[in-house]
Design an enzyme around this catalytic site. Structure first.
Site, PDB file in Angstrom:
ATOM      1  N   GLU A 239     -26.102 -16.127  63.380  1.00 53.22           N
ATOM      2  CA  GLU A 239     -25.340 -15.134  62.626  1.00 53.22           C
ATOM      3  C   GLU A 239     -26.034 -13.778  62.689  1.00 53.22           C
ATOM      4  OE1 GLU A 239     -22.433 -15.047  58.703  1.00 53.22           O
ATOM      5  OE2 GLU A 239     -24.133 -16.433  58.715  1.00 53.22           O
TER       6      GLU A 239
ATOM      7  N   TYR B  74     -24.868 -21.855  66.473  1.00 54.59           N
ATOM      8  CA  TYR B  74     -24.268 -21.517  65.183  1.00 54.59           C
ATOM      9  C   TYR B  74     -22.892 -22.176  65.159  1.00 54.59           C
ATOM     10  CZ  TYR B  74     -22.333 -18.620  61.402  1.00 54.59           C
ATOM     11  OH  TYR B  74     -21.742 -18.186  60.241  1.00 54.59           O
TER      12      TYR B  74
ATOM     13  N   ASP C  98     -27.867 -23.337  62.510  1.00 54.82           N
ATOM     14  CA  ASP C  98     -27.025 -23.522  61.331  1.00 54.82           C
ATOM     15  C   ASP C  98     -25.852 -24.385  61.782  1.00 54.82           C
ATOM     16  OD1 ASP C  98     -25.262 -23.423  59.239  1.00 54.82           O
ATOM     17  OD2 ASP C  98     -25.067 -21.241  59.196  1.00 54.82           O
TER      18      ASP C  98
ATOM     19  N   ASN D 253     -23.833 -26.044  59.767  1.00 61.22           N
ATOM     20  CA  ASN D 253     -22.733 -25.941  58.804  1.00 61.22           C
ATOM     21  C   ASN D 253     -22.220 -27.288  58.316  1.00 61.22           C
ATOM     22  OD1 ASN D 253     -21.798 -23.448  57.682  1.00 61.22           O
ATOM     23  ND2 ASN D 253     -21.372 -22.717  59.768  1.00 61.22           N
TER      24      ASN D 253
ATOM     25  N   ASP E 226     -29.328 -15.587  52.952  1.00 64.13           N
ATOM     26  CA  ASP E 226     -28.910 -16.679  52.069  1.00 64.13           C
ATOM     27  C   ASP E 226     -29.366 -18.037  52.603  1.00 64.13           C
ATOM     28  OD1 ASP E 226     -27.156 -16.363  54.208  1.00 64.13           O
ATOM     29  OD2 ASP E 226     -25.351 -16.788  53.047  1.00 64.13           O
TER      30      ASP E 226
END
Length: 253
Positions: free
Chosen positions: A35, A107, A146, A148, A243
């Protein structure tokens, strides 16, 4: 060998929140980012001892990945962006080939609210699993990023209230199970099969990080054949700037 992976939620923003200091102190052999939300050349960060590889989305300010690879390890045998011609427009994948392994920085797409993008997510997962299996025929794979998804209930603070939501749907969790069953190891769970309360992402809402109401959705996953080489898998929860927090893999070659 130390590898770091971090969803920086905007690389240029993270550079203003201590990224350079973290990079220097972490002293990773590979630092993989997700990201990045930028195009090549938009970030003023060029560590002299590292090669830089960026894969940016066609849509500006969206998605994107990057890898910084220590020059002392030598140049990769090959560098690939995307997934053999599939899913190439959002900058989600970089693959570096070395004599002993492939490094894949990814990602994974978010399924979005009400699982609006779940069909695409399932297609991406199937294509990615096949891609990793094909790589594994040549060299073992180190796959990070990541992803997810919180795989098991112990991978998020509030599994009951989040059941069926993006990142904790049965479909996404099932695809992670399929990947692991195909010959891959979740390195954190390999070392810490029952550890709870250790997360890599927290919402910016409701004081989630302060209350440690998080999710473990950032991973290092390796080919099963590398199990005897991995030395530790860490989640660096004290590092801020996004985050997400970074995750780390220590492995011997």
């Amino acid at each position: 060998m130390k590898l770091i992976s971090w969803n920086v939620n905007g690389f240029r923003a993270c550079l203003n929140k201590g990224f350079s200091e973290f990079f220097r102190e972490a002293d990773g052999d590979f630092v993989c980012l997700q990201e990045t939300k930028m195009q090549p050349g938009q970030a003023d960060f060029h560590p002299e001892d590292y090669y830089e590889y960026y894969n940016s989305a066609e849509k500006k300010g969206y998605s994107g990945t990057a890898i910084f690879a220590r020059k002392a390890l030598g140049e990769p045998l090959s560098v690939h962006y995307g997934m053999q011609g599939k899913h190439d427009d959002e900058g989600r994948l970089i693959t570096l080939e070395y004599p002993d392994f492939y490094l894949v920085c990814c990602y994974v797409p978010n399924a979005q609210s009400e699982l609006k993008r779940i069909d695409y997510r399932m297609e991406f997962e199937d294509d990615l699993r096949n891609y990793l299996l094909e790589l594994n025929r040549t060299h073992p794979v180190i796959y990070c990023g990541d992803l997810n998804v919180a795989h098991e209930e112990i991978d998020l603070k509030n599994p009951k209230s989040n059941r069926g939501n993006a990142g904790f749907s049965d479909q996404e969790r099932g695809k992670m199970t399929e990947l692991l069953n195909a010959g891959f190891t979740d390195t954190f769970r390999y070392f810490y099969p029952d550890r709870t309360g250790i997360y890599s992402w927290w919402s910016y809402r409701f004081n989630a990080r302060k209350n440690n109401a998080g999710w473990r959705i950032d991973y290092f996953i390796v080919s099963d054949s590398l199990q005897d080489r991995i030395r530790d898998s860490k989640i660096l929860t004290d590092i801020t700037g996004s985050d997400h927090c970074p995750v780390e893999l220590d492995i011997e070659f």
